[in-house]
Design an enzyme around this catalytic site. Structure first.
Site, mmCIF file in Angstrom:
data_model
loop_
_atom_site.group_PDB
_atom_site.id
_atom_site.type_symbol
_atom_site.label_atom_id
_atom_site.label_comp_id
_atom_site.label_asym_id
_atom_site.label_seq_id
_atom_site.Cartn_x
_atom_site.Cartn_y
_atom_site.Cartn_z
ATOM 1 N N HIS A 1 29.707 13.689 18.969
ATOM 2 C CA HIS A 1 29.499 14.664 17.896
ATOM 3 C C HIS A 1 28.020 14.877 17.596
ATOM 4 O O HIS A 1 27.516 15.989 17.679
ATOM 5 C CB HIS A 1 30.248 14.225 16.633
ATOM 6 C CG HIS A 1 30.034 15.113 15.459
ATOM 7 N ND1 HIS A 1 29.549 14.649 14.259
ATOM 8 C CD2 HIS A 1 30.222 16.441 15.291
ATOM 9 C CE1 HIS A 1 29.459 15.661 13.402
ATOM 10 N NE2 HIS A 1 29.870 16.757 14.006
ATOM 11 N N HIS B 1 29.444 10.186 11.015
ATOM 12 C CA HIS B 1 30.464 11.048 10.420
ATOM 13 C C HIS B 1 31.863 10.469 10.611
ATOM 14 O O HIS B 1 32.852 11.168 10.495
ATOM 15 C CB HIS B 1 30.373 12.467 10.992
ATOM 16 C CG HIS B 1 29.050 13.098 10.716
ATOM 17 N ND1 HIS B 1 28.075 13.209 11.673
ATOM 18 C CD2 HIS B 1 28.535 13.610 9.583
ATOM 19 C CE1 HIS B 1 27.006 13.783 11.135
ATOM 20 N NE2 HIS B 1 27.257 14.035 9.871
#
Length: 175
Positions: free
Chosen positions: A104, A123
């Site tokens: 990501h 995250h």
């Protein structure tokens, strides 16, 4: 009046498409799956020069070993899981290796032995190492790149490719 007919035609098309999609999904779950090669699994595997990562004797169950593959700028982890898994190598078929750069945003992930996942502190994406690095939670949009491994007759573990794009690289080709 014409407008209502178009709406009805749109609904019929939608329902017809939904039924075909549902039938296809049902067939995919009922029919036996084809071998990995026939499904296209591994076709994206990109080979790199073979690199010795460790020896089987160096590994302990659920104690990750830091490695770098295909070069020093690509951190990874070598794991002995204790149970046979798809893509695992070694006598028990339980040794796997992955990039630890979250796909990501590139945060360095850590291993959680309790649920056998690699976890991103940025995250909170989580990846199941028993299922080939499949994403199980979070913002990432792809699974974790797994290293193709080979064990030689001395027990040395060699990495020989990566099955997906490593974070931060425009291609998996070494310069």
């Amino acid at each position: 009046m014409k407008c209502n007919r178009l709406v009805d035609a749109g609904r019929r098309q939608f329902l017809r498409g939904s039924l075909v999609g549902a039938a296809g999904a049902a067939a995919a779950t009922v029919l036996p799956s084809a071998p990995a090669e026939a499904r296209g699994v591994g076709l994206a595997m990109l080979s790199y020069p073979s690199n010795r990562l460790a020896n089987i004797a160096d590994l302990k169950v659920d104690e990750p070993m830091d490695v770098a593959y295909p070069d020093a700028d690509s951190p990874g982890v070598l794991l002995k899981l204790g149970t046979k898994v798809d893509g695992g190598v070694g006598p028990e078929g339980d040794i796997v290796a992955f990039s630890v750069l979250c796909p990501h945003k590139g945060f360095t992930m850590s291993y959680n032995a309790g649920d056998k996942t690699l976890n991103c502190p940025g995250h909170f994406s989580r990846f199941d190492v028993e299922k080939g690095g499949q994403q199980v939670w979070g913002h990432a949009t792809q699974n974790l790149p797994q290293f193709a491994l080979r064990v030689d007759d001395k027990g040395d573990i060699h990495a020989e490719g990566v099955d997906d794009l490593i974070y931060g690289r425009l291609s998996n080709v070494l310069a």
